[in-house]
Design an enzyme around this catalytic site. Structure first.
Site, PDB file in Angstrom:
ATOM      1  N   GLU A 151      24.579  -6.995 -21.564  1.00  0.00           N
ATOM      2  CA  GLU A 151      24.014  -8.099 -20.387  1.00  0.00           C
ATOM      3  C   GLU A 151      24.371  -9.484 -21.033  1.00  0.00           C
ATOM      4  O   GLU A 151      24.293  -9.615 -22.087  1.00  0.00           O
ATOM      5  CB  GLU A 151      22.356  -7.867 -20.083  1.00  0.00           C
ATOM      6  N   PHE A 249      28.765 -25.759 -20.512  1.00  0.00           N
ATOM      7  CA  PHE A 249      28.445 -25.597 -21.965  1.00  0.00           C
ATOM      8  C   PHE A 249      29.212 -26.899 -22.631  1.00  0.00           C
ATOM      9  O   PHE A 249      29.629 -26.607 -24.013  1.00  0.00           O
ATOM     10  CB  PHE A 249      28.874 -24.345 -22.524  1.00  0.00           C
ATOM     11  N   LEU A 250      29.067 -28.229 -22.111  1.00  0.00           N
ATOM     12  CA  LEU A 250      29.794 -29.231 -22.758  1.00  0.00           C
ATOM     13  C   LEU A 250      28.664 -30.278 -22.808  1.00  0.00           C
ATOM     14  O   LEU A 250      28.842 -31.471 -22.778  1.00  0.00           O
ATOM     15  CB  LEU A 250      30.918 -29.739 -22.210  1.00  0.00           C
ATOM     16  N   ALA A 252      26.198 -32.155 -24.890  1.00  0.00           N
ATOM     17  CA  ALA A 252      25.880 -32.512 -26.110  1.00  0.00           C
ATOM     18  C   ALA A 252      24.395 -32.740 -26.441  1.00  0.00           C
ATOM     19  O   ALA A 252      23.781 -33.128 -25.544  1.00  0.00           O
ATOM     20  CB  ALA A 252      26.349 -33.829 -26.792  1.00  0.00           C
ATOM     21  N   GLY A 257      19.242 -23.169 -29.524  1.00  0.00           N
ATOM     22  CA  GLY A 257      18.367 -22.317 -29.758  1.00  0.00           C
ATOM     23  C   GLY A 257      18.061 -21.195 -28.980  1.00  0.00           C
ATOM     24  O   GLY A 257      19.105 -20.540 -28.348  1.00  0.00           O
ATOM     25  N   CYS A 260      18.748 -15.604 -28.295  1.00  0.00           N
ATOM     26  CA  CYS A 260      20.199 -14.793 -28.253  1.00  0.00           C
ATOM     27  C   CYS A 260      21.231 -15.418 -29.284  1.00  0.00           C
ATOM     28  O   CYS A 260      21.569 -15.236 -30.340  1.00  0.00           O
ATOM     29  CB  CYS A 260      20.990 -14.695 -27.162  1.00  0.00           C
TER      30      CYS A 260
HETATM   31  C1  UDX Z   1      22.252 -17.209 -23.910  1.00  0.00           C
HETATM   32  C2  UDX Z   1      23.724 -16.719 -23.013  1.00  0.00           C
HETATM   33  O1  UDX Z   1      24.007 -17.863 -21.873  1.00  0.00           O
HETATM   34  C3  UDX Z   1      23.398 -15.578 -22.361  1.00  0.00           C
HETATM   35  O2  UDX Z   1      24.811 -15.351 -21.684  1.00  0.00           O
HETATM   36  C4  UDX Z   1      23.081 -14.420 -23.388  1.00  0.00           C
HETATM   37  O3  UDX Z   1      22.930 -13.202 -22.430  1.00  0.00           O
HETATM   38  C5  UDX Z   1      21.854 -14.845 -24.076  1.00  0.00           C
HETATM   39  O4  UDX Z   1      22.084 -16.021 -24.386  1.00  0.00           O
HETATM   40  P1  UDX Z   1      20.230 -18.069 -23.361  1.00  0.00           P
HETATM   41  O5  UDX Z   1      19.578 -18.137 -24.586  1.00  0.00           O
HETATM   42  O6  UDX Z   1      18.851 -17.873 -21.998  1.00  0.00           O
HETATM   43  O7  UDX Z   1      21.577 -17.314 -22.887  1.00  0.00           O
HETATM   44  O8  UDX Z   1      20.293 -19.633 -22.983  1.00  0.00           O
HETATM   45  P2  UDX Z   1      21.641 -20.745 -22.327  1.00  0.00           P
HETATM   46  O9  UDX Z   1      21.176 -21.301 -21.143  1.00  0.00           O
HETATM   47  O10 UDX Z   1      22.895 -20.047 -22.806  1.00  0.00           O
HETATM   48  O11 UDX Z   1      21.376 -22.062 -23.341  1.00  0.00           O
HETATM   49  C6  UDX Z   1      21.063 -21.569 -24.897  1.00  0.00           C
HETATM   50  C7  UDX Z   1      21.095 -22.960 -25.869  1.00  0.00           C
HETATM   51  O12 UDX Z   1      22.090 -23.797 -25.817  1.00  0.00           O
HETATM   52  C8  UDX Z   1      19.674 -23.637 -25.325  1.00  0.00           C
HETATM   53  O13 UDX Z   1      19.050 -24.167 -26.614  1.00  0.00           O
HETATM   54  C9  UDX Z   1      20.565 -24.947 -24.631  1.00  0.00           C
HETATM   55  O14 UDX Z   1      19.787 -26.101 -24.587  1.00  0.00           O
HETATM   56  C10 UDX Z   1      21.806 -25.133 -25.238  1.00  0.00           C
HETATM   57  N1  UDX Z   1      22.992 -25.555 -24.663  1.00  0.00           N
HETATM   58  C11 UDX Z   1      23.349 -24.915 -23.748  1.00  0.00           C
HETATM   59  C12 UDX Z   1      23.473 -26.984 -25.020  1.00  0.00           C
HETATM   60  O15 UDX Z   1      22.936 -27.499 -25.975  1.00  0.00           O
HETATM   61  N2  UDX Z   1      24.608 -27.496 -24.347  1.00  0.00           N
HETATM   62  C13 UDX Z   1      24.954 -26.973 -23.291  1.00  0.00           C
HETATM   63  O16 UDX Z   1      25.982 -27.356 -22.728  1.00  0.00           O
HETATM   64  C14 UDX Z   1      24.470 -25.528 -22.933  1.00  0.00           C
END
Ligand code: UDX
Length: 433
Positions: A151, A249-250, A252, A257, A260
């Site tokens: 998933e 996902f860009l 900063a 955390g 996952c």
């Molecule tokens: C993630 C994956 O996105 C998902 O596909 C997988 O199944 C489980 O792990 P999740 O942990 O719910 O999902 O959160 P996500 O929205 O991906 O964010 C993860 C972390 O990255 C958060 O702490 C978020 O603040 C951080 N993040 C995300 C950034 O710092 N910058 C970004 O551009 C995106």
């Protein structure tokens, strides 16, 4: 039930299991969700949802007649065509994934005589499917099929991510078993990637690693922006338009955390190391993230001279907005560091709790958090923080200092409102020099 509807057992009523069960029920299947925790099952039977996930409660309610909850594995498997494994795989001290819950449910499977398919939803190391296959064969269950169906749902958008995924990944030993898993998803519009079991397992780990790599990459670009006078928000916009790179996902910030990324990055690192390979990029991604979570401490020390006896407001405890989950939240690392430096820590979050963070005082409003504070740090990008009347709150602070750990606020507006404003990677706009 019509022909296309199946009976599905889901083992594990955690976050992944509940979303999986509810969504398959929504697609018309009859689902039995089984967990070993009697309280959890009792609550679910009463219609109470033990986790905070937008849309999940409504989905469970709407499909109540197709959903059953039990603690009894035999009852769950009885009549099932497919058995989803959705149990936790937390890290062990060595960083390997702890598969004990997976083995427990595999060993608990009754000696069914008919053909069923075991489908793995839990995130597991590459090679797990092969081991499950051997274990089933050894028990005389060679007729039980096995598929990996990872998933990719994110917390806060899990229901939508399940129902409208970018892709569905299915790795099976037997083609017909993969076909059955694919049919379960009828009604969902998405490309289906069929592969061998090991590749499906790796797709999950690699997807997470790719996303984490992007975050650590942009965080390092941010740090170089600070050192060289550029603005990472503009840089991310500028590179994101490149279709080969893309925008997502860009952002900063203070690091990633959650339940996952930190766990799965360690699991992949460990998997590689166990196989004799030193995964250099991934090691750097993890290390950059650890440093990033602590970078705010350096900023605060610079702004306040010392942290001893300073009152610091942390806005946001959840690891990201839209969830009450604080697992591996950067806020907790920050709070721990601040307390260790002798600061007082006041925290606010609209849903998450500071339970487990002894020494932190949690308050109910942003205004309360800022009152008499020496500095405020935006840790989680809760949308309500953009609507705060920052100008009105500046005079209530002892010193109006903001570190915007998610680059949410407009630097010019904040400075005009009377704040000393710093952010992540925004040297061109922070006006601190
Ligand atoms: C993630 C994956 O996105 C998902 O596909 C997988 O199944 C489980 O792990 P999740 O942990 O719910 O999902 O959160 P996500 O929205 O991906 O964010 C993860 C972390 O990255 C958060 O702490 C978020 O603040 C951080 N993040 C995300 C950034 O710092 N910058 C970004 O551009 C995106």
């Amino acid at each position: 039930m019509s022909e296309r509807e199946q009976r599905i057992a889901v083992l594990g009523a955690g976050y992944v299991g509940l979303v999986t069960g509810a969504c398959f029920a929504e697609l018309g299947h009859a689902v039995v969700v089984r967990d070993i925790l009697p309280d959890r099952i009792a609550a679910l039977r009463r219609g109470e949802v033990p986790i905070y996930e937008p849309g999940l409660e409504a989905l469970l309610g709407r499909n109540a007649e197709r959903l059953t909850f039990t603690t009894d594995v035999g009852e769950a498997i009885e009549g099932a065509d497919v058995v989803y494994v959705a149990v936790g795989t937390p890290p062990t001290y060595s960083g390997d994934a702890d598969l004990s819950a997976v083995w427990t449910v595999i060993d608990e499977l009754p000696d069914v005589e008919r053909h069923i398919v075991v489908a793995m939803k839990s995130t597991v190391p590459v090679g797990t499917g092969e081991k499950v296959r051997h274990r089933l064969d050894a028990r005389g269950l060679a007729h039980v099929g096995y598929a990996s169906n990872p998933e990719f749902t994110a917390e806060g958008t899990a229901v939508k991510d399940f129902m409208e995924p970018d892709r569905i990944v299915i790795g099976a030993f037997e083609e017909a078993d993969g076909d059955l898993i694919a049919r379960l998803h009828d009604g969902i519009e998405a490309p289906i990637v069929r592969s061998d079991v090991a590749s499906a397992e790796m797709i999950k780990l690699a997807a997470n690693a790719a996303l984490m790599t992007r975050i650590s990459f942009i965080n390092e670009i941010a740090n170089v922006c600070e050192a060289t006078g550029a603005d990472v928000v503009k840089v991310a916009e500028g590179i994101g338009h490149d279709r080969r790179i893309g925008k997502s996902f860009l952002q900063a910030g203070v690091g990633f955390g959650g339940s996952c990324f930190p766990k799965d990055s360690l699991a992949l690192k460990q998997l590689a190391a166990n196989s004799g390979y030193h995964f250099q990029v991934l090691n750097a991604v993890i290390e950059v993230n650890e440093l990033q979570k602590r970078r705010v401490i350096g900023k605060l020390t610079q702004l306040l001279d010392t942290l001893r006896d300073r009152r610091i407001a942390l806005l946001g405890l959840a690891f990201k907005p839209g969830t009450d989950d604080t697992r591996e939240s950067p806020a907790f690392v920050l709070a721990g560091r601040l307390l260790a430096e002798g600061a007082q820590v006041i925290a606010w979050d609209p849903v998450a709790s500071s339970d487990g963070l002894s020494g932190v005082v949690q308050v109910d409003s942003v205004a309360e958090a800022l009152r008499d504070a020496d500095a405020v740090v935006l840790v989680t990008a809760w949308p309500e923080l953009a609507d705060v009347d920052w100008a009105a709150l500046a005079p209530t602070m002892r010193t109006a200092v903001v570190v915007d750990g998610r680059n949410m606020l407009d630097p010019e507006t904040m400075r005009a409102a009377g704040y000393r404003y710093d952010a992540i990677g925004r040297a061109a706009t922070n006006g601190l020099d």
